[in-house]
Motif scaffolding. Structure first.
Motif, PDB file in Angstrom:
ATOM      1  N   TYR A   1       0.976  -1.032   0.001  1.00  0.00           N
ATOM      2  CA  TYR A   1      -0.008  -0.004  -0.205  1.00  0.00           C
ATOM      3  C   TYR A   1       0.753   1.279   0.160  1.00  0.00           C
ATOM      4  O   TYR A   1       1.791   1.487   0.804  1.00  0.00           O
ATOM      5  CB  TYR A   1      -0.794   0.032   1.304  1.00  0.00           C
ATOM      6  CG  TYR A   1      -1.855  -1.032   1.407  1.00  0.00           C
ATOM      7  CD1 TYR A   1      -2.957  -1.102   0.690  1.00  0.00           C
ATOM      8  CD2 TYR A   1      -1.666  -1.936   2.353  1.00  0.00           C
ATOM      9  CE1 TYR A   1      -3.913  -2.152   0.482  1.00  0.00           C
ATOM     10  CE2 TYR A   1      -2.673  -3.149   2.514  1.00  0.00           C
ATOM     11  CZ  TYR A   1      -3.839  -3.125   1.653  1.00  0.00           C
ATOM     12  OH  TYR A   1      -4.667  -3.953   1.630  1.00  0.00           O
TER      13      TYR A   1
ATOM     14  N   ILE B   1       1.652   4.737   0.896  1.00  0.00           N
ATOM     15  CA  ILE B   1       1.095   5.639   2.003  1.00  0.00           C
ATOM     16  C   ILE B   1       0.994   7.239   1.693  1.00  0.00           C
ATOM     17  O   ILE B   1       0.252   7.782   2.552  1.00  0.00           O
ATOM     18  CB  ILE B   1       1.673   5.229   3.435  1.00  0.00           C
ATOM     19  CG1 ILE B   1       3.190   5.734   3.330  1.00  0.00           C
ATOM     20  CG2 ILE B   1       1.673   3.792   3.990  1.00  0.00           C
ATOM     21  CD1 ILE B   1       3.505   5.996   4.599  1.00  0.00           C
TER      22      ILE B   1
ATOM     23  N   ILE C   1       1.334  12.371   3.285  1.00  0.00           N
ATOM     24  CA  ILE C   1       0.857  11.285   3.833  1.00  0.00           C
ATOM     25  C   ILE C   1      -0.721  11.199   3.492  1.00  0.00           C
ATOM     26  O   ILE C   1      -1.480  12.134   3.824  1.00  0.00           O
ATOM     27  CB  ILE C   1       0.808  10.928   5.342  1.00  0.00           C
ATOM     28  CG1 ILE C   1       2.543  11.193   5.734  1.00  0.00           C
ATOM     29  CG2 ILE C   1       0.680   9.595   5.858  1.00  0.00           C
ATOM     30  CD1 ILE C   1       3.415  10.203   5.031  1.00  0.00           C
ATOM     31  N   ASP C   2      -1.216   9.856   3.110  1.00  0.00           N
ATOM     32  CA  ASP C   2      -2.753   9.907   2.620  1.00  0.00           C
ATOM     33  C   ASP C   2      -3.345   9.996   4.118  1.00  0.00           C
ATOM     34  O   ASP C   2      -2.881   9.493   5.294  1.00  0.00           O
ATOM     35  CB  ASP C   2      -2.903   8.396   2.331  1.00  0.00           C
ATOM     36  CG  ASP C   2      -4.585   8.188   1.912  1.00  0.00           C
ATOM     37  OD1 ASP C   2      -5.137   8.290   2.929  1.00  0.00           O
ATOM     38  OD2 ASP C   2      -4.750   8.077   0.873  1.00  0.00           O
TER      39      ASP C   2
ATOM     40  N   ARG D   1      -5.656   8.800   5.634  1.00  0.00           N
ATOM     41  CA  ARG D   1      -6.327   7.660   6.424  1.00  0.00           C
ATOM     42  C   ARG D   1      -5.264   7.033   7.587  1.00  0.00           C
ATOM     43  O   ARG D   1      -5.260   6.290   8.322  1.00  0.00           O
ATOM     44  CB  ARG D   1      -6.619   6.584   5.526  1.00  0.00           C
ATOM     45  CG  ARG D   1      -5.559   5.665   4.775  1.00  0.00           C
ATOM     46  CD  ARG D   1      -5.803   4.791   3.781  1.00  0.00           C
ATOM     47  NE  ARG D   1      -6.294   5.157   2.690  1.00  0.00           N
ATOM     48  CZ  ARG D   1      -7.166   4.834   1.828  1.00  0.00           C
ATOM     49  NH1 ARG D   1      -8.095   3.970   2.109  1.00  0.00           N
ATOM     50  NH2 ARG D   1      -7.537   5.567   0.396  1.00  0.00           N
ATOM     51  N   TRP D   2      -3.833   7.449   7.023  1.00  0.00           N
ATOM     52  CA  TRP D   2      -2.732   6.939   7.938  1.00  0.00           C
ATOM     53  C   TRP D   2      -2.273   8.187   8.922  1.00  0.00           C
ATOM     54  O   TRP D   2      -1.369   8.093   9.558  1.00  0.00           O
ATOM     55  CB  TRP D   2      -1.570   6.904   6.971  1.00  0.00           C
ATOM     56  CG  TRP D   2      -1.694   5.614   6.111  1.00  0.00           C
ATOM     57  CD1 TRP D   2      -1.938   5.925   4.548  1.00  0.00           C
ATOM     58  CD2 TRP D   2      -2.285   4.268   6.236  1.00  0.00           C
ATOM     59  NE1 TRP D   2      -2.256   4.612   4.050  1.00  0.00           N
ATOM     60  CE2 TRP D   2      -2.357   3.689   5.069  1.00  0.00           C
ATOM     61  CE3 TRP D   2      -2.483   3.664   7.382  1.00  0.00           C
ATOM     62  CZ2 TRP D   2      -2.864   2.395   4.962  1.00  0.00           C
ATOM     63  CZ3 TRP D   2      -2.674   2.201   7.130  1.00  0.00           C
ATOM     64  CH2 TRP D   2      -2.856   1.566   5.997  1.00  0.00           C
TER      65      TRP D   2
ATOM     66  N   GLN E   1      -3.208   9.178  12.091  1.00  0.00           N
ATOM     67  CA  GLN E   1      -2.829   8.522  13.289  1.00  0.00           C
ATOM     68  C   GLN E   1      -1.663   7.995  13.448  1.00  0.00           C
ATOM     69  O   GLN E   1      -0.984   7.933  14.481  1.00  0.00           O
ATOM     70  CB  GLN E   1      -3.926   8.022  14.028  1.00  0.00           C
ATOM     71  CG  GLN E   1      -5.329   8.708  14.177  1.00  0.00           C
ATOM     72  CD  GLN E   1      -6.292   8.150  14.902  1.00  0.00           C
ATOM     73  OE1 GLN E   1      -6.493   6.836  14.502  1.00  0.00           O
ATOM     74  NE2 GLN E   1      -7.058   8.538  15.721  1.00  0.00           N
ATOM     75  N   ALA E   2      -1.074   7.227  12.341  1.00  0.00           N
ATOM     76  CA  ALA E   2       0.182   6.632  12.339  1.00  0.00           C
ATOM     77  C   ALA E   2       1.418   7.541  12.484  1.00  0.00           C
ATOM     78  O   ALA E   2       2.429   7.140  12.963  1.00  0.00           O
ATOM     79  CB  ALA E   2       0.312   5.891  11.053  1.00  0.00           C
TER      80      ALA E   2
ATOM     81  N   THR F   1      -0.878  16.011   8.040  1.00  0.00           N
ATOM     82  CA  THR F   1      -0.308  14.676   7.487  1.00  0.00           C
ATOM     83  C   THR F   1       0.899  15.041   6.340  1.00  0.00           C
ATOM     84  O   THR F   1       1.163  14.445   5.465  1.00  0.00           O
ATOM     85  CB  THR F   1      -1.224  14.052   6.385  1.00  0.00           C
ATOM     86  OG1 THR F   1      -1.940  15.104   5.626  1.00  0.00           O
ATOM     87  CG2 THR F   1      -2.516  13.682   7.479  1.00  0.00           C
TER      88      THR F   1
ATOM     89  N   ASP G   1       6.694   3.486   3.256  1.00  0.00           N
ATOM     90  CA  ASP G   1       6.676   3.387   4.727  1.00  0.00           C
ATOM     91  C   ASP G   1       7.608   4.516   5.352  1.00  0.00           C
ATOM     92  O   ASP G   1       8.353   5.109   4.611  1.00  0.00           O
ATOM     93  CB  ASP G   1       7.274   1.931   4.939  1.00  0.00           C
ATOM     94  CG  ASP G   1       6.521   1.530   6.518  1.00  0.00           C
ATOM     95  OD1 ASP G   1       6.119   2.377   7.310  1.00  0.00           O
ATOM     96  OD2 ASP G   1       6.755   0.474   6.765  1.00  0.00           O
TER      97      ASP G   1
END
Length: 166
Positions: free
Chosen positions: A30, A32, A61-62, A64-65, A67-68, A129, A146
């Motif tokens: 995926y 990111i 960063i997309d 959806r990520w 919080q990562a 993001t 990543d």
């Protein structure tokens, strides 16, 4: 898998060898996000990024990520893994500019079966993001695989990897 030796011409240098690629893939990734740099083509990119004097680059960063990214700003360096999407994937023997032939796994060339690049970059800022770093060597638009914290030897990086499971 057959090996084909090509002379100059077929898009590769004299003395290089290519192989027939497998019909399918073993895994998927995926992306990111993507990377924004000052360079628009592969030819514009430096051979290595410079964490001290290199230009600022942004990892987008997309959402959806999002919080990562929690806690990432506490680190000074990050390891950035990215997909060299314009690289050939079929060469097993390469002839670097001005060098002697060497196997793909003995080179840091982007031309490899899985064109995954890894750079340790200085972390400048994390804002929403967007992650700003210094020290990349890829063109703008490069897909991001990543991102992980990294410690340089000066920061006390372990001399050897930790035991499995620790």
């Amino acid at each position: 898998m057959s090996v084909v030796e090509n002379g100059a011409g077929a898009g590769i240098r004299a003395g290089e060898r290519s192989v027939t690629l497998p019909d399918g893939f073993d895994a998927g990734v995926y992306f990111i996000g993507h990377i924004e740099t000052p360079w628009t083509t592969r030819a514009d990119c430096p051979r290595r990024g410079d964490m001290t004097d290199g230009p600022l680059c942004t990892l987008r960063i997309d959402p959806r990520w999002a919080q990562a990214l929690t806690g990432l700003s506490g680190f000074r360096h990050v390891q950035v893994l990215y997909w060299m999407d314009e690289a050939r994937r079929d060469l097993v023997l390469q002839v670097p500019r001005g060098g002697a032939a060497a196997g793909t796994f003995a080179l840091r060339s982007p031309v490899r079966p899985n064109p995954i690049a890894s750079s340790v970059a200085a972390l400048v800022a994390v804002e929403g993001t967007s992650v700003t770093v210094r020290g990349l060597d890829c063109r703008t638009g490069t897909p991001l695989i990543d991102l992980k914290p990294a410690r340089t030897p000066a920061e006390g990086a372990p001399a050897s990897p930790p035991e499995a499971g620790s």
